[in-house]
Enzyme design. Structure first.
Site, PDB file in Angstrom:
ATOM      1  N   TRP A   1      35.829  51.063  34.975  1.00 51.49           N
ATOM      2  CA  TRP A   1      34.571  51.483  35.611  1.00 51.49           C
ATOM      3  C   TRP A   1      34.928  52.096  36.948  1.00 51.49           C
ATOM      4  CZ3 TRP A   1      32.094  50.617  40.183  1.00 51.49           C
ATOM      5  CH2 TRP A   1      30.716  50.802  40.238  1.00 51.49           C
TER       6      TRP A   1
ATOM      7  N   LYS B   1      38.844  42.951  38.544  1.00 54.58           N
ATOM      8  CA  LYS B   1      38.710  43.780  39.741  1.00 54.58           C
ATOM      9  C   LYS B   1      40.010  43.657  40.537  1.00 54.58           C
ATOM     10  CE  LYS B   1      34.282  44.367  38.796  1.00 54.58           C
ATOM     11  NZ  LYS B   1      34.363  43.984  37.371  1.00 54.58           N
TER      12      LYS B   1
HETATM   13  C1  0XW Z   1      29.914  46.990  36.318  1.00 55.98           C
HETATM   14  N1  0XW Z   1      30.866  46.648  37.362  1.00 55.98           N
HETATM   15  C2  0XW Z   1      32.218  46.942  36.955  1.00 55.98           C
HETATM   16  C3  0XW Z   1      30.489  47.473  38.544  1.00 55.98           C
HETATM   17  C4  0XW Z   1      30.071  46.598  39.638  1.00 55.98           C
HETATM   18  O1  0XW Z   1      31.097  46.541  40.564  1.00 55.98           O
HETATM   19  C5  0XW Z   1      29.857  45.259  39.014  1.00 55.98           C
HETATM   20  C6  0XW Z   1      30.801  45.241  37.886  1.00 55.98           C
HETATM   21  C7  0XW Z   1      30.638  44.107  36.925  1.00 55.98           C
HETATM   22  O2  0XW Z   1      31.029  44.202  35.773  1.00 55.98           O
HETATM   23  O3  0XW Z   1      30.168  43.044  37.327  1.00 55.98           O
HETATM   24 MG    MG Z   2      30.944  42.056  35.403  1.00 67.60          MG
END
Ligand code: 0XW
Ligand code: MG
Length: 369
Positions: free
Chosen positions: A320, A265
């Site tokens: 995502w 992230k």
């Molecule tokens: C699936 N995601 C990328 C979306 C949410 O932000 C949580 C996350 C994950 O993989 O934990």
């Molecule tokens: Mg995750």
């Protein structure tokens, strides 16, 4: 070019279908913070930070805005084309709270792109892919419902599937992941993401019970220490997500051999500047990862797609974005970033290539000048 002012906006992004569920949290709306960084030459850069509610990670929306109150006044007069200089000023003003600093960092890259007439991805080193693969997280439900959803997603073109685990019994997790694996073509990677919801024993039992299934375990347990403890007892590659919370922790996880991949992230490590380092460290060891953020609208999605486009396709596993899960974006002048059949086009730029329609945003919640 100098920073003359920073305006902070707030927007609630409402979850489509009412609820987004993971082992650690359930959310119905996400409190997003957008910064507009104004310069002396009239260019405006945008950044965003949007924690996934207050329990997904030790981050929360009001914490981000409190961090901005500490750092923003110290950035006036700096040149946003120099993101590492701006970063040093942010670190001198505030220890940690990288997810708040991330919004400013992204806005600086946006400004640099607008100034030089380049896409952020070009400035990050160059574009390896003009379209990046996305992936989808299937929320906990019955094994049949999970498998039906997976079939639908694969038919729609999604090249990677994640199944959310840890929010039901271990037996149900095992049955659901098996049911999904049966409908996936072999080239579609499968991740079992417990979002730190399993104990060490549950993670080991899950992995041993599914040892014949090709999958990776994503953030099965709470802490880094838990993952070190289970590493030699599980049968699958281990991906860190929530525990990959800084350049330093990623460096440790790679160099110790703990992690074979990451659910990365951008805001968690502090923005595009630190994420560039993560990208390059992972590439040096042949480690693959996603490039995501926790939620957010088009600005965060664009920052992810630009970073993803700058990764080697063999290294980048997917991006995502919240668009399929959000029922209302926020007003922009540019077309919305969309997931087309599981792939996302790189916005044309310059900069991030996304401009919020500030006339429709109402007053900033706070301004620094
Ligand atoms: C699936 N995601 C990328 C979306 C949410 O932000 C949580 C996350 C994950 O993989 O934990
Ligand atoms: Mg995750």
């Amino acid at each position: 070019m100098r920073i003359e002012g920073i305006s902070v906006y707030q927007h609630d992004l409402v979850v489509a279908d009412g609820l987004y569920e993971m082992s650690t949290s359930e959310v119905v709306a996400l409190d997003s913070t957008v910064v507009a960084v104004h310069t002396d030459i009239g260019l405006v850069g945008f950044g965003e930070t949007c924690p996934l509610g207050p329990t997904y990670q030790p981050q929360h929306a009001r914490g981000a805005r409190a961090a901005l109150a500490e750092v923003a006044p110290r950035l006036l007069g700096l040149d946003p084309r120099q993101p590492t200089v701006v970063y040093a000023a942010m670190d001198a003003a505030l220890n940690g709270t990288a997810y708040g600093k991330s919004a400013i960092d992204v806005a600086c890259w946006d400004l640099a792109g607008k100034y030089y007439g380049a896409r952020v991805a070009d400035l990050l080193g160059g574009v390896h892919q003009e379209r990046v693969p996305s992936y989808y997280g299937i929320m906990p439900s019955t094994p049949n419902a999970c498998a039906d959803k997976a079939s639908e997603l694969v038919a729609a073109g999604f090249p990677r599937i994640q199944v959310k685990c840890g929010a039901r019994s271990l037996e149900e997790d095992i049955a659901s992941v098996r049911a999904v694996a049966e409908v996936l073509p072999p080239e579609v990677p499968l991740l079992a993401d417990a979002n730190r919801g399993w104990s060490q024993r549950e993670a080991i039992n899950f992995s041993q019970a599914t040892r014949d299934v090709a999958l990776a375990l994503e953030q099965p347990c709470l802490t880094l220490a838990d993952h070190y403890a289970i590493a030699n007892k599980v049968c699958h590659p281990l991906y860190l997500d929530e525990s990959a919370d800084s350049v330093s922790s990623v460096m440790d996880a790679i160099s110790s051999g703990l992690a074979q991949g990451f659910g990365m992230k951008i805001s968690r490590v502090g923005g595009l500047t630190p994420m560039r380092t993560v990208r390059d460290m992972a590439a040096a060891r042949g480690i693959s990862h996603t490039v995501d953020d926790t939620w957010g609208g088009d600005i965060l999605a664009a920052s992810c797609v630009h970073m993803a486009a700058s990764c080697l396709p063999t290294q980048h596993e997917g991006t995502w974005i919240s668009e399929p899960y959000t029922s209302n974006g926020y007003p922009t002048i540019t077309p919305a970033l969309t997931n087309h059949d599981g792939w996302i086009d790189l916005p044309p730029g310059p900069g991030l290539g996304v401009d919020p329609d500030l006339n429709q945003w109402g007053k900033p919640v706070v301004e620094y000048s």
